[in-house]
Design an enzyme around this catalytic site. Structure first.
Site, PDB file in Angstrom:
ATOM      1  N   THR A  88      37.053  33.442  35.215  1.00 40.52           N
ATOM      2  CA  THR A  88      37.819  33.937  34.063  1.00 40.52           C
ATOM      3  C   THR A  88      38.162  32.792  33.109  1.00 40.52           C
ATOM      4  O   THR A  88      38.472  31.687  33.539  1.00 40.52           O
ATOM      5  CB  THR A  88      39.129  34.587  34.563  1.00 40.52           C
ATOM      6  OG1 THR A  88      38.798  35.556  35.550  1.00 40.52           O
ATOM      7  CG2 THR A  88      39.877  35.248  33.424  1.00 40.52           C
TER       8      THR A  88
ATOM      9  N   SER B  22      37.264  40.496  31.831  1.00 37.53           N
ATOM     10  CA  SER B  22      36.472  41.711  32.086  1.00 37.53           C
ATOM     11  C   SER B  22      35.060  41.553  31.529  1.00 37.53           C
ATOM     12  O   SER B  22      34.077  41.859  32.206  1.00 37.53           O
ATOM     13  CB  SER B  22      37.135  42.930  31.441  1.00 37.53           C
ATOM     14  OG  SER B  22      38.441  43.081  31.909  1.00 37.53           O
TER      15      SER B  22
ATOM     16  N   GLU C 151      40.183  40.608  40.177  1.00 39.84           N
ATOM     17  CA  GLU C 151      38.810  40.915  40.644  1.00 39.84           C
ATOM     18  C   GLU C 151      38.305  42.236  40.076  1.00 39.84           C
ATOM     19  O   GLU C 151      37.692  43.044  40.773  1.00 39.84           O
ATOM     20  CB  GLU C 151      38.728  40.839  42.176  1.00 39.84           C
ATOM     21  CG  GLU C 151      38.962  39.410  42.641  1.00 39.84           C
ATOM     22  CD  GLU C 151      38.553  39.098  44.058  1.00 39.84           C
ATOM     23  OE1 GLU C 151      37.588  39.691  44.558  1.00 39.84           O
ATOM     24  OE2 GLU C 151      39.204  38.231  44.666  1.00 39.84           O
TER      25      GLU C 151
HETATM   26  C1  LIG Z   1      47.360  35.909  39.691  1.00 41.09           C
HETATM   27  C2  LIG Z   1      45.932  35.959  39.235  1.00 41.09           C
HETATM   28  C3  LIG Z   1      44.947  35.337  39.996  1.00 41.09           C
HETATM   29  C4  LIG Z   1      43.612  35.324  39.535  1.00 41.09           C
HETATM   30  N1  LIG Z   1      42.652  34.608  40.243  1.00 41.09           N
HETATM   31  C5  LIG Z   1      41.423  34.444  39.685  1.00 41.09           C
HETATM   32  C6  LIG Z   1      40.463  33.555  40.288  1.00 41.09           C
HETATM   33  O1  LIG Z   1      40.704  32.961  41.343  1.00 41.09           O
HETATM   34  N2  LIG Z   1      39.259  33.371  39.654  1.00 41.09           N
HETATM   35  C7  LIG Z   1      38.959  33.997  38.478  1.00 41.09           C
HETATM   36  O2  LIG Z   1      37.876  33.759  37.949  1.00 41.09           O
HETATM   37  N3  LIG Z   1      39.834  34.863  37.898  1.00 41.09           N
HETATM   38  C8  LIG Z   1      41.055  35.070  38.469  1.00 41.09           C
HETATM   39  N4  LIG Z   1      41.968  35.915  37.871  1.00 41.09           N
HETATM   40  C9  LIG Z   1      41.596  36.593  36.627  1.00 41.09           C
HETATM   41  C10 LIG Z   1      41.428  38.108  36.762  1.00 41.09           C
HETATM   42  O3  LIG Z   1      40.265  38.409  37.480  1.00 41.09           O
HETATM   43  C11 LIG Z   1      41.415  38.672  35.327  1.00 41.09           C
HETATM   44  O4  LIG Z   1      42.740  38.571  34.837  1.00 41.09           O
HETATM   45  C12 LIG Z   1      40.928  40.107  35.274  1.00 41.09           C
HETATM   46  O5  LIG Z   1      39.568  40.203  35.590  1.00 41.09           O
HETATM   47  C13 LIG Z   1      41.151  40.731  33.873  1.00 41.09           C
HETATM   48  O6  LIG Z   1      40.674  39.888  32.878  1.00 41.09           O
HETATM   49  P1  LIG Z   1      41.627  39.541  31.611  1.00 41.09           P
HETATM   50  O7  LIG Z   1      42.934  39.097  32.170  1.00 41.09           O
HETATM   51  O8  LIG Z   1      40.909  38.584  30.747  1.00 41.09           O
HETATM   52  O9  LIG Z   1      41.847  40.911  30.870  1.00 41.09           O
HETATM   53  P2  LIG Z   1      40.905  41.509  29.714  1.00 41.09           P
HETATM   54  O10 LIG Z   1      39.485  41.436  30.120  1.00 41.09           O
HETATM   55  O11 LIG Z   1      41.296  40.851  28.426  1.00 41.09           O
HETATM   56  O12 LIG Z   1      41.366  43.021  29.688  1.00 41.09           O
HETATM   57  C14 LIG Z   1      42.555  43.458  29.032  1.00 41.09           C
HETATM   58  C15 LIG Z   1      42.665  44.975  29.202  1.00 41.09           C
HETATM   59  O13 LIG Z   1      41.570  45.607  28.533  1.00 41.09           O
HETATM   60  C16 LIG Z   1      40.898  46.478  29.437  1.00 41.09           C
HETATM   61  N5  LIG Z   1      39.473  46.535  29.099  1.00 41.09           N
HETATM   62  C17 LIG Z   1      38.619  45.500  28.913  1.00 41.09           C
HETATM   63  N6  LIG Z   1      37.398  45.967  28.591  1.00 41.09           N
HETATM   64  C18 LIG Z   1      37.466  47.311  28.596  1.00 41.09           C
HETATM   65  C19 LIG Z   1      36.534  48.375  28.342  1.00 41.09           C
HETATM   66  N7  LIG Z   1      35.246  48.144  28.040  1.00 41.09           N
HETATM   67  N8  LIG Z   1      36.973  49.659  28.430  1.00 41.09           N
HETATM   68  C20 LIG Z   1      38.279  49.932  28.740  1.00 41.09           C
HETATM   69  N9  LIG Z   1      39.202  48.972  28.984  1.00 41.09           N
HETATM   70  C21 LIG Z   1      38.796  47.680  28.905  1.00 41.09           C
HETATM   71  C22 LIG Z   1      41.144  45.850  30.817  1.00 41.09           C
HETATM   72  O14 LIG Z   1      40.937  46.821  31.847  1.00 41.09           O
HETATM   73  C23 LIG Z   1      42.583  45.417  30.671  1.00 41.09           C
HETATM   74  O15 LIG Z   1      43.439  46.522  30.891  1.00 41.09           O
HETATM   75  C24 LIG Z   1      43.272  35.990  38.339  1.00 41.09           C
HETATM   76  C25 LIG Z   1      44.274  36.649  37.605  1.00 41.09           C
HETATM   77  C26 LIG Z   1      45.587  36.619  38.029  1.00 41.09           C
HETATM   78  C27 LIG Z   1      46.637  37.270  37.163  1.00 41.09           C
END
Ligand SMILES: Cc1cc2nc3c(=O)[nH]c(=O)nc-3n(C[C@H](O)[C@H](O)[C@H](O)COP(=O)(O)OP(=O)(O)OC[C@H]3O[C@@H](n4cnc5c(N)ncnc54)[C@H](O)[C@@H]3O)c2cc1C
Length: 385
Positions: free
Chosen positions: A125, A131, A366
């Site tokens: 990420t 996502s 995830e």
């Molecule tokens: C405590 C914690 C630990 C983590 N650990 C790791 C780790 O070890 N390694 C790692 O790589 N990542 C890690 N993550 C990241 C985590 O996997 C991401 O936060 C998650 O995948 C969502 O990505 P984003 O936060 O960028 O949200 P975004 O991708 O910006 O999404 C924002 C919102 O939009 C929605 N959305 C996006 N696209 C669409 C679509 N096409 N249609 C409908 N809705 C959509 C999403 O569902 C969400 O509700 C961690 C996160 C946290 C908070």
């Protein structure tokens, strides 16, 4: 519910006792201090939990991924910070090295990762998106004089900044494909490499005794041999890693959902209102019946996904269903359990308040619940319409 074989049941009972006797008495204080529980992690390492699905020739226990899931479920019944530390270290840190690494990479990292002496992390990420990974990725790695030169940043990376973090698998753009899409590869970056900076811990809503950091890379150089598997296979590698990881997060979610049931069954016998234990009232009984139902169905969903995974059958849809159903169950159970505990549910001295804070991330990490629905719809052939 399928009956667990003897070895699985023995493991489940061992971890259940460890969580109850070693983790439960102290973890609330670590959580409040937002402190990483090094001694608990050391004991988990000594029990072999970090090596559960890794073959003995690499220093592991020679078990399988379902064994890891059972351990995660039992830990999360008591606390999710310790469970996610194990999940990220094994499923995101060690397993990609085991599955895709060279003999030299496996020999260098797996014995220490499997023993829990070093923790692995997975940096996918970025601040610009989790996502839509290819769309949001800005981190680059360029070959220069036999070394990869990495520039960019990663957000929310679990286990990346502890005193025992050994290595981070960093997904980076290493070129452009003929069709213009980014070529993504994974590069292993050991902790302490010059140019690799780990920020201070985030202040989080939940998982407060786990380690989550932002990472930055500024002309960070590692040997070309640190490429994980083949160049350009990074996207396929993390899709596979995340499919497996979803089954593990589903198990962790079921553990949290079960923990809510456990706590409520005890509390509703003790707490009195209007001349009866609150468990006498049907409104409370129905809440607990719903909690048990959600936990049971979510457990069946992850057992099924794990069974297909271990049999070598396609399991992408089943993993997404399991993650969706169990993170919903965890969230709903945490809300109901907190309600059943009344004002005490809002106090840190009871675990249900911690469960409430820890449940939300299960619908995000995830792959968000929306991403799980996208995967399920795609598996049903709906994405081509
Ligand atoms: C405590 C914690 C630990 C983590 N650990 C790791 C780790 O070890 N390694 C790692 O790589 N990542 C890690 N993550 C990241 C985590 O996997 C991401 O936060 C998650 O995948 C969502 O990505 P984003 O936060 O960028 O949200 P975004 O991708 O910006 O999404 C924002 C919102 O939009 C929605 N959305 C996006 N696209 C669409 C679509 N096409 N249609 C409908 N809705 C959509 C999403 O569902 C969400 O509700 C961690 C996160 C946290 C908070």
């Amino acid at each position: 519910m399928p009956k667990l074989g003897d070895e699985y049941e023995e493991l489940r009972k061992t971890v259940e006792a460890f969580a109850r006797d070693v983790v439960a008495p102290v973890i609330g204080d670590f959580y409040e201090r937002e402190e990483f529980p090094y001694d608990i992690v050391r004991q988990m390492g000594a029990m072999g939990l970090f090596g559960l699905p890794i073959p003995e020739e690499h220093g592991g226990m020679g078990g399988d991924y379902f064994a890891l899931c059972l351990a995660l479920e039992e830990l999360a019944r008591v606390d999710s910070s310790v469970a996610i530390t194990l999940e990220a270290a094994v499923s995101l840190g060690a397993m990609p090295i085991y599955r895709f690494g060279t003999d030299a990479q496996r020999a260098e990292w797996l014995p220490r990762l499997a023993a829990g002496e070093a923790l692995g992390a997975f940096g996918l990420t970025e601040p610009g998106g989790g996502s839509d990974v290819p769309g949001g990725m800005r981190t680059t790695a360029v070959l220069d004089g036999g070394e990869w030169v990495i520039n960019g940043s990663k957000a929310f990376i679990t286990n990346s900044g502890t005193d025992i973090t050994g290595v981070v698998g960093v997904a980076a753009i290493t070129g452009r494909r003929a069709d213009g899409r980014p070529e993504i590869s994974t590069i292993l970056v050991p902790s302490g490499t010059p140019g690799f900076t780990v920020s201070k811990k985030y202040s989080k809503v939940g998982w407060n005794a786990s380690d989550t950091r932002e990472l930055s890379f500024s002309d960070c150089r590692v040997p070309s041999a640190n490429l994980l598997g083949e160049r350009g296979r990074g996207y396929a590698q993390f899709l596979q890693t995340l499919d497996e990881g979803r089954v593990a997060i589903a198990a962790l979610s079921v553990g949290l959902a079960q923990g809510c049931v456990d706590e409520c069954l005890r509390y509703v016998r003790e707490r009195q209102a209007f001349g009866h234990p609150i468990g006498h009232y049907q409104a409370i009984q129905f809440k607990i019946a719903d909690m048990e139902t959600r936990t049971h169905t979510a457990r069946l969903a992850y057992y099924h996904a794990a069974e297909r995974m271990l049999a070598g059958e396609p399991f992408k849809k089943e993993a997404a269903i399991a993650k969706l159903v169990s993170s919903n169950a965890a969230m709903d159970n945490a809300r109901d359990a907190t309600q059943i505990f009344g004002g005490y549910g809002f106090m840190n001295e009871y675990p249900v308040g911690r469960f409430y804070r820890d449940a939300k991330i299960l619908e995000i990490g995830e792959g968000t619940s929306e991403v799980q629905r996208m995967l399920i719809a795609r598996e049903l052939g709906l994405s081509d319409l």
